[in-house]
Write an enzyme that holds these catalytic residues in place. Structure first.
Site, mmCIF file in Angstrom:
data_model
loop_
_atom_site.group_PDB
_atom_site.id
_atom_site.type_symbol
_atom_site.label_atom_id
_atom_site.label_comp_id
_atom_site.label_asym_id
_atom_site.label_seq_id
_atom_site.Cartn_x
_atom_site.Cartn_y
_atom_site.Cartn_z
ATOM 1 N N TYR A 81 1.183 29.362 -14.751
ATOM 2 C CA TYR A 81 0.904 30.054 -13.488
ATOM 3 C C TYR A 81 2.235 30.511 -12.859
ATOM 4 O O TYR A 81 2.350 31.643 -12.375
ATOM 5 C CB TYR A 81 0.146 29.127 -12.534
ATOM 6 C CG TYR A 81 0.137 29.621 -11.105
ATOM 7 C CD1 TYR A 81 -0.572 30.765 -10.734
ATOM 8 C CD2 TYR A 81 0.884 28.969 -10.120
ATOM 9 C CE1 TYR A 81 -0.550 31.235 -9.427
ATOM 10 C CE2 TYR A 81 0.916 29.437 -8.811
ATOM 11 C CZ TYR A 81 0.193 30.573 -8.470
ATOM 12 O OH TYR A 81 0.241 31.044 -7.184
ATOM 13 N N SER B 155 4.222 31.241 1.957
ATOM 14 C CA SER B 155 3.208 32.222 1.544
ATOM 15 C C SER B 155 1.928 32.093 2.380
ATOM 16 O O SER B 155 1.533 30.992 2.766
ATOM 17 C CB SER B 155 2.874 31.974 0.066
ATOM 18 O OG SER B 155 1.667 32.609 -0.274
ATOM 19 N N GLN C 83 5.206 34.632 5.303
ATOM 20 C CA GLN C 83 4.826 35.827 4.532
ATOM 21 C C GLN C 83 3.357 36.130 4.772
ATOM 22 O O GLN C 83 2.479 35.285 4.583
ATOM 23 C CB GLN C 83 5.069 35.586 3.036
ATOM 24 C CG GLN C 83 4.629 36.726 2.141
ATOM 25 C CD GLN C 83 3.220 36.538 1.612
ATOM 26 O OE1 GLN C 83 2.798 35.423 1.334
ATOM 27 N NE2 GLN C 83 2.469 37.628 1.491
ATOM 28 N N TYR D 49 0.003 38.238 3.839
ATOM 29 C CA TYR D 49 -0.862 39.185 3.139
ATOM 30 C C TYR D 49 -1.780 39.704 4.233
ATOM 31 O O TYR D 49 -2.457 38.908 4.898
ATOM 32 C CB TYR D 49 -1.670 38.488 2.046
ATOM 33 C CG TYR D 49 -0.904 38.304 0.755
ATOM 34 C CD1 TYR D 49 -0.318 39.393 0.113
ATOM 35 C CD2 TYR D 49 -0.764 37.054 0.174
ATOM 36 C CE1 TYR D 49 0.378 39.233 -1.072
ATOM 37 C CE2 TYR D 49 -0.072 36.881 -1.016
ATOM 38 C CZ TYR D 49 0.502 37.982 -1.630
ATOM 39 O OH TYR D 49 1.193 37.824 -2.802
ATOM 40 N N THR E 13 3.979 41.455 2.912
ATOM 41 C CA THR E 13 3.998 41.846 1.493
ATOM 42 C C THR E 13 3.044 43.015 1.277
ATOM 43 O O THR E 13 1.882 42.949 1.671
ATOM 44 C CB THR E 13 3.590 40.656 0.602
ATOM 45 O OG1 THR E 13 4.571 39.634 0.763
ATOM 46 C CG2 THR E 13 3.506 41.040 -0.867
ATOM 47 N N ARG F 9 -3.442 38.788 -15.207
ATOM 48 C CA ARG F 9 -2.335 38.103 -15.900
ATOM 49 C C ARG F 9 -2.904 37.341 -17.088
ATOM 50 O O ARG F 9 -3.700 36.419 -16.925
ATOM 51 C CB ARG F 9 -1.602 37.163 -14.935
ATOM 52 C CG ARG F 9 -0.999 37.933 -13.784
ATOM 53 C CD ARG F 9 -0.050 37.139 -12.927
ATOM 54 N NE ARG F 9 0.205 37.911 -11.723
ATOM 55 C CZ ARG F 9 -0.225 37.559 -10.507
ATOM 56 N NH1 ARG F 9 -0.865 36.417 -10.329
ATOM 57 N NH2 ARG F 9 0.012 38.331 -9.470
ATOM 58 N N LYS G 223 8.130 43.449 2.321
ATOM 59 C CA LYS G 223 8.499 42.964 0.983
ATOM 60 C C LYS G 223 7.705 43.709 -0.079
ATOM 61 O O LYS G 223 6.480 43.809 0.027
ATOM 62 C CB LYS G 223 8.197 41.466 0.897
ATOM 63 C CG LYS G 223 8.312 40.849 -0.491
ATOM 64 C CD LYS G 223 8.151 39.336 -0.420
ATOM 65 C CE LYS G 223 8.310 38.669 -1.767
ATOM 66 N NZ LYS G 223 7.143 38.719 -2.620
ATOM 67 N N HIS H 143 7.658 41.811 -7.041
ATOM 68 C CA HIS H 143 6.785 40.641 -7.096
ATOM 69 C C HIS H 143 7.035 39.819 -8.372
ATOM 70 O O HIS H 143 6.111 39.272 -8.969
ATOM 71 C CB HIS H 143 5.318 41.080 -7.029
ATOM 72 C CG HIS H 143 4.441 40.138 -6.251
ATOM 73 N ND1 HIS H 143 4.113 40.334 -4.940
ATOM 74 C CD2 HIS H 143 3.816 38.981 -6.599
ATOM 75 C CE1 HIS H 143 3.322 39.355 -4.514
ATOM 76 N NE2 HIS H 143 3.130 38.512 -5.517
ATOM 77 N N ARG I 270 4.931 40.593 -11.497
ATOM 78 C CA ARG I 270 3.552 40.077 -11.612
ATOM 79 C C ARG I 270 2.482 41.113 -11.334
ATOM 80 O O ARG I 270 1.299 40.852 -11.488
ATOM 81 C CB ARG I 270 3.377 38.889 -10.658
ATOM 82 C CG ARG I 270 4.140 37.667 -11.123
ATOM 83 C CD ARG I 270 4.265 36.627 -10.033
ATOM 84 N NE ARG I 270 3.061 35.886 -9.744
ATOM 85 C CZ ARG I 270 2.616 34.839 -10.428
ATOM 86 N NH1 ARG I 270 3.285 34.415 -11.470
ATOM 87 N NH2 ARG I 270 1.517 34.193 -10.075
HETATM 88 C C1 LIG Z 1 3.691 31.769 -9.003
HETATM 89 C C2 LIG Z 1 4.104 32.832 -8.047
HETATM 90 C C3 LIG Z 1 3.350 33.038 -6.896
HETATM 91 C C4 LIG Z 1 3.745 34.021 -5.982
HETATM 92 N N1 LIG Z 1 3.045 34.153 -4.806
HETATM 93 C C5 LIG Z 1 3.469 35.054 -3.885
HETATM 94 C C6 LIG Z 1 2.840 35.134 -2.615
HETATM 95 O O1 LIG Z 1 1.928 34.375 -2.307
HETATM 96 N N2 LIG Z 1 3.293 36.077 -1.754
HETATM 97 C C7 LIG Z 1 4.324 36.933 -2.050
HETATM 98 O O2 LIG Z 1 4.695 37.773 -1.240
HETATM 99 N N3 LIG Z 1 4.956 36.834 -3.241
HETATM 100 C C8 LIG Z 1 4.567 35.918 -4.145
HETATM 101 N N4 LIG Z 1 5.234 35.814 -5.332
HETATM 102 C C9 LIG Z 1 6.408 36.677 -5.594
HETATM 103 C C10 LIG Z 1 7.683 35.994 -5.096
HETATM 104 O O3 LIG Z 1 7.714 35.934 -3.694
HETATM 105 C C11 LIG Z 1 8.932 36.743 -5.562
HETATM 106 O O4 LIG Z 1 8.803 38.107 -5.255
HETATM 107 C C12 LIG Z 1 9.213 36.561 -7.048
HETATM 108 O O5 LIG Z 1 8.902 35.255 -7.458
HETATM 109 C C13 LIG Z 1 10.677 36.844 -7.335
HETATM 110 O O6 LIG Z 1 10.942 36.772 -8.675
HETATM 111 P P1 LIG Z 1 11.528 35.469 -9.422
HETATM 112 O O7 LIG Z 1 10.402 34.493 -9.520
HETATM 113 O O8 LIG Z 1 11.943 36.010 -10.721
HETATM 114 O O9 LIG Z 1 12.676 34.894 -8.618
HETATM 115 C C14 LIG Z 1 4.870 34.830 -6.252
HETATM 116 C C15 LIG Z 1 5.617 34.606 -7.414
HETATM 117 C C16 LIG Z 1 5.251 33.623 -8.294
HETATM 118 C C17 LIG Z 1 6.098 33.389 -9.513
#
Ligand SMILES: Cc1cc2nc3c(=O)[nH]c(=O)nc-3n(C[C@H](O)[C@H](O)[C@H](O)COP(=O)(O)O)c2cc1C
Length: 385
Positions: free
Chosen positions: A32, A114, A135, A137, A163, A172, A257, A281, A284
């Site tokens: 995850y 988050s 953050q 949504y 975001t 995914r 963001k 993100h 993702r």
């Molecule tokens: C498991 C996971 C959950 C995430 N959940 C959120 C989220 O709830 N809200 C959000 O704005 N970004 C979310 N992100 C994105 C992160 O805030 C961030 O943009 C990203 O992890 C940066 O890349 P890095 O993991 O390579 O450092 C998530 C990332 C991951 C890996």
């Protein structure tokens, strides 16, 4: 060179913590965290673009004292690397969100909670009173948006991060193959993963299964599957008009963001955002997404507006942080790095990642002949992605 910090030298780099987390967490939980969309090329591109940034050191200078602090939105943070928002944090390791908030407060770096977190937002602010950001949504329903923003303000968060890069739920493949659905349905494979990771399983059992405690009031049906809830809760595309409304509701610093196009950034600046986290993100959402480092370079070349530039995506070391500063960021964030730490070592791992970043940022700046993080910039770049 004055700023070194003690940490467990068996795991001197974020990559070492990642290796240990992979062994210590059940596969579905590690996947995850690790998963990106489709072939995970966007995620790889983030790393590659940062690694391509070459820096030219300056010598003939005294670097006996290096100041890694940066001033953002009326607060002086100890270093330019904070914890990015990560949903379902406590699923990866029970108590991860509070442990990271506590470590961020101790290290004096931003902790971004988050919307899809699993710890009450008030507990986070109590633990990290001066460094907590929230953050958002953006809820589909205006009334929910207004209620949520009010609660965030009353809880004491100073900075709101909106975001905008999840207009559509992502497919995914790792998550699909693992059958990750919430509430969890106990398949043989999941039970086996829990049995073979008794430390994680016992802690999770004691802590109780994590839920979206900060937005659960907006759930129409408590039994609704996670994916359905998320798509019914959040807007399918945050419009400029909604951003404008949020600007009117939120008195403090407002950050957006996930923008990647320069025109979108210009529009957000016109609306009055104070900061932009250039991000895809963590790869993702869109496998063809432009690497964050390249987006930032394009943005800071094209736009001269007074806005606080920030970056996330692929930051795994102090050197990566400094590379992002050289491209024009004032602050960076990582999601996965910090969760690797907690996955590897529990709460201690949160401090370990902070210490690794602090040490590496100070060393890198010193090596480059830049005694002040705020002074790092394009002058040090030999080539860009
Ligand atoms: C498991 C996971 C959950 C995430 N959940 C959120 C989220 O709830 N809200 C959000 O704005 N970004 C979310 N992100 C994105 C992160 O805030 C961030 O943009 C990203 O992890 C940066 O890349 P890095 O993991 O390579 O450092 C998530 C990332 C991951 C890996």
């Amino acid at each position: 060179m004055t700023q070194t910090r003690a940490y467990d030298t068996r795991y001197p780099a974020v990559a070492d913590l990642k290796d240990r987390a992979r062994k210590r967490l059940p596969k579905f939980a590690f996947d995850y965290l690790e998963a990106a969309i489709d072939n995970e090329l966007g995620k790889a591109r983030n790393r590659a673009a940062l690694q391509d940034v070459q820096l030219i050191p300056r010598y003939l200078r005294d670097v006996s004292t290096v100041d890694t602090s940066v001033d953002i939105f009326d607060h002086s943070y100890a270093m330019p690397c904070g914890v990015a928002p990560v949903g379902l944090g406590n699923m990866m390791w029970p108590g991860a969100e509070l442990a990271l908030a506590a470590a961020a407060q101790k290290a004096n770096v931003p902790y971004v909670l988050s919307s899809f977190s699993t710890t009450p937002m008030e507990d986070i602010v109590n633990t990290a009173p001066t460094v907590s950001w929230f953050q958002l949504y953006v809820p589909r329903r205006r009334q929910h948006m207004q209620q949520l923003i009010k609660r965030v303000q009353e809880a004491g968060f100073r900075t709101l991060v909106v975001t905008v890069d999840v207009p559509i739920g992502a497919k995914r493949n790792r998550e699909l193959k693992n059958g990750l659905k919430l509430p969890l349905s106990p398949s043989t494979s999941l039970l086996w993963q829990c049995m073979t990771h008794p430390n994680w399983a016992l802690r999770s059992l004691l802590a109780g299964w994590p839920d979206f405690v900060n937005i659960q009031d907006y759930r129409d049906d408590p039994k609704q599957q996670l994916a359905d809830f998320i798509s019914s809760f959040a807007m399918a595309g945050v419009t400029a008009q909604r951003l404008q409304e949020i600007r009117g509701l939120w008195q403090g610093p407002l950050v957006i963001k996930g923008l990647q196009h320069v025109d979108d950034m210009a529009q957000a600046i016109d609306i009055g955002v104070d900061g932009i986290v250039v991000s895809n993100h963590g790869g993702r959402q869109l496998d063809a997404a432009v690497a964050s480092a390249l987006s930032l370079q394009n943005a800071t070349s094209a736009l001269s507006a007074e806005v606080t530039w920030m970056l996330d995506g692929g930051i795994r070391s102090g050197l990566d942080v400094v590379r992002a500063l050289a491209l024009g960021a004032k602050m960076t964030f990582s999601g996965r790095s910090f969760f690797y730490g907690v996955g590897a070592l529990g709460a201690k791992g949160a401090d370990q990642v902070m210490a690794i970043f602090a040490d590496e940022i100070a060393r890198t700046l010193g090596q480059l002949g830049c005694v002040n993080a705020a002074a790092m910039g394009r002058d040090y770049i030999a080539s860009t992605p």
